[in-house]
Design an enzyme around this catalytic site. Structure first.
Site, PDB file in Angstrom:
ATOM      1  N   TYR A   1       0.793  -1.234   0.000  1.00 40.18           N
ATOM      2  CA  TYR A   1       0.000   0.000   0.000  1.00 40.18           C
ATOM      3  C   TYR A   1       0.826   1.285   0.000  1.00 40.18           C
ATOM      4  O   TYR A   1       0.259   2.373  -0.099  1.00 40.18           O
ATOM      5  CB  TYR A   1      -0.955  -0.008   1.200  1.00 40.18           C
ATOM      6  CG  TYR A   1      -1.945  -1.151   1.134  1.00 40.18           C
ATOM      7  CD1 TYR A   1      -2.871  -1.207   0.089  1.00 40.18           C
ATOM      8  CD2 TYR A   1      -1.960  -2.168   2.078  1.00 40.18           C
ATOM      9  CE1 TYR A   1      -3.779  -2.253  -0.009  1.00 40.18           C
ATOM     10  CE2 TYR A   1      -2.857  -3.214   1.999  1.00 40.18           C
ATOM     11  CZ  TYR A   1      -3.763  -3.256   0.950  1.00 40.18           C
ATOM     12  OH  TYR A   1      -4.659  -4.291   0.856  1.00 40.18           O
TER      13      TYR A   1
ATOM     14  N   HIS B   1      -8.359   2.218  -5.789  1.00 40.43           N
ATOM     15  CA  HIS B   1      -7.592   1.286  -4.946  1.00 40.43           C
ATOM     16  C   HIS B   1      -6.120   1.607  -5.090  1.00 40.43           C
ATOM     17  O   HIS B   1      -5.640   1.843  -6.209  1.00 40.43           O
ATOM     18  CB  HIS B   1      -7.836  -0.175  -5.366  1.00 40.43           C
ATOM     19  CG  HIS B   1      -9.265  -0.550  -5.258  1.00 40.43           C
ATOM     20  ND1 HIS B   1      -9.874  -0.808  -4.052  1.00 40.43           N
ATOM     21  CD2 HIS B   1     -10.222  -0.645  -6.198  1.00 40.43           C
ATOM     22  CE1 HIS B   1     -11.149  -1.058  -4.265  1.00 40.43           C
ATOM     23  NE2 HIS B   1     -11.396  -0.965  -5.557  1.00 40.43           N
TER      24      HIS B   1
HETATM   25  C1  DQA Z   1      -7.580  -1.754  -1.292  1.00 37.91           C
HETATM   26  C2  DQA Z   1      -7.615  -3.164  -1.888  1.00 37.91           C
HETATM   27  C3  DQA Z   1      -8.569  -4.048  -1.096  1.00 37.91           C
HETATM   28  O1  DQA Z   1      -8.589  -5.355  -1.656  1.00 37.91           O
HETATM   29  C4  DQA Z   1      -8.112  -4.156   0.344  1.00 37.91           C
HETATM   30  O2  DQA Z   1      -9.046  -4.907   1.091  1.00 37.91           O
HETATM   31  C5  DQA Z   1      -7.850  -2.845   0.972  1.00 37.91           C
HETATM   32  C6  DQA Z   1      -7.244  -1.771   0.187  1.00 37.91           C
HETATM   33  C7  DQA Z   1      -6.528  -0.862  -1.987  1.00 37.91           C
HETATM   34  O3  DQA Z   1      -6.606   0.349  -1.815  1.00 37.91           O
HETATM   35  O4  DQA Z   1      -5.634  -1.375  -2.671  1.00 37.91           O
HETATM   36  O5  DQA Z   1      -8.051  -2.669   2.171  1.00 37.91           O
HETATM   37  O6  DQA Z   1      -8.855  -1.149  -1.478  1.00 37.91           O
END
Ligand code: DQA
Length: 151
Positions: free
Chosen positions: A28, A105
């Site tokens: 992330y 995302h």
């Molecule tokens: C997310 C991707 C999702 O699968 C995950 O559950 C997240 C973050 C992203 O920003 O990449 O919590 O939304």
């Protein structure tokens, strides 16, 4: 040149995104949600938009905020995090919202586990941005600025 009359964009963040920066940074990134909020607000100011930036770990709270946005916001940018893959309730709430919706995302959900490949939100979103990290929020803001200016 944001003013009191600037259109409002609601930026919603779902569960665990309050932990950005320390949560799996290899997936992330190193930015915290506070960093992202600051950069989104800077860009919004340049675009003449007002940003209402929120995070919740609660599905019901996110649903309530989306319902309220029908009266208060011109567009929604949403990273529903884990609820992306599970929440019919968030889908239903978004379906009742009339303005542009951009799903964001940080990670590329299609390069990850198969349960992340399905999003309940994509079917009602105007557009989807994933895999570009925190920059995805800024790209989403540029896109909604364009849509709001044309509406
Ligand atoms: C997310 C991707 C999702 O699968 C995950 O559950 C997240 C973050 C992203 O920003 O990449 O919590 O939304």
């Amino acid at each position: 040149m944001a003013s009191a009359a600037a259109p409002t964009v609601l930026v919603l963040n779902g569960p665990n995104l309050n932990m950005l920066g320390t949560r799996e940074p290899e997936i992330y990134g190193a930015h915290t949600l506070i960093d992202i909020e600051a950069s989104v607000k800077d860009r919004a100011h340049d675009l003449g938009l007002f940003v209402d930036f929120r995070q919740s770990n609660s599905e019901g709270e996110l649903v309530t905020w989306i319902q309220e946005a029908r009266l208060t916001a011109s567009a929604i940018i949403i990273n529903a995090a884990g609820y992306t893959h599970t929440s019919v309730a968030i889908l239903d709430a978004l379906q009742a919202f009339k303005g542009p919706i951009v799903e964001v995302h940080l990670s590329n959900i299609f390069r990850r586990e198969t349960f992340r490949h399905h999003s309940y939100i994509s079917g009602v979103a105007t557009g989807v941005i994933c895999g570009l990290g925190a920059k995805g929020y800024l790209l989403a803001l540029d896109a909604v600025a364009d849509k709001v200016a044309r509406s």
